[in-house]
Design a protein around this motif. Structure first.
Motif, short mmCIF file in Angstrom:
data_model
loop_
_atom_site.label_atom_id
_atom_site.label_comp_id
_atom_site.label_asym_id
_atom_site.label_seq_id
_atom_site.Cartn_x
_atom_site.Cartn_y
_atom_site.Cartn_z
N HIS A 139 5.13 -27.19 -1.20
CA HIS A 139 6.03 -28.48 -1.29
C HIS A 139 6.36 -28.94 -0.12
CE1 HIS A 139 6.79 -27.37 -5.61
NE2 HIS A 139 6.86 -26.17 -5.23
N HIS A 140 7.28 -29.89 0.01
CA HIS A 140 7.60 -30.74 1.11
C HIS A 140 8.69 -29.78 1.59
CE1 HIS A 140 5.04 -34.01 0.96
NE2 HIS A 140 5.01 -34.11 -0.38
N HIS A 145 12.03 -30.79 -0.42
CA HIS A 145 12.26 -30.10 -1.88
C HIS A 145 12.53 -28.71 -1.52
CE1 HIS A 145 11.39 -29.19 -5.89
NE2 HIS A 145 10.56 -28.23 -5.38
N ARG A 166 16.38 -28.35 -0.68
CA ARG A 166 17.14 -28.64 -2.01
C ARG A 166 17.02 -27.52 -2.83
NH1 ARG A 166 14.93 -33.46 -0.61
NH2 ARG A 166 13.40 -33.25 -2.35
N SER A 167 15.88 -26.69 -3.17
CA SER A 167 15.85 -25.90 -4.05
C SER A 167 16.52 -24.60 -3.83
CB SER A 167 14.27 -25.54 -4.21
OG SER A 167 13.54 -26.38 -4.77
#
Length: 109
Positions: free
Chosen positions: A62-63, A66, A69-70
């Motif tokens: 993932h970036h 991301h 935020r996760s």
């Protein structure tokens, strides 16, 4: 150690080892949801193992944004789901719904 779940039922977190802790997380939070476990793994790598966001992003494909935020979303969700009792982690901290754990003797900013 114990916490209260979203239904305000007391959940005992035994101090016998990580296996009991994760079993409790499974029963009262993640269940069999693969996405929730993936997000918990990201939090554990960051908080417990000190992995940098870049490496977690690479490991999960993932970036960085991301992953950040996760992790933050999962931590907020856990704080919302479980309300800690005052003796949580053996300290006198009280749980503040807006700011997480706070020291009742320390002035708030």
């Amino acid at each position: 150690m114990s916490v209260m779940n979203s239904k305000e039922a007391k959940v005992l977190l035994p101090r016998t080892g990580p296996d009991h802790f994760w079993k409790t997380i499974q029963q009262h939070y993640a269940g069999e949801d693969e996405l929730t476990w993936k997000r918990l793994a990201m939090v554990a790598l960051r908080e417990n193992a000190g992995w940098p966001i870049e490496l977690i992003a690479a490991a999960f494909g993932h970036h960085k944004g991301h992953v950040s935020r996760s992790i933050e979303g999962t931590k907020k969700e856990i704080r919302k789901r479980f309300r800690a009792e005052p003796d949580f982690l053996g300290c006198d901290a009280a749980f503040d719904d807006n700011h997480g754990f706070s020291d009742p003797d320390r002035p708030q900013s």
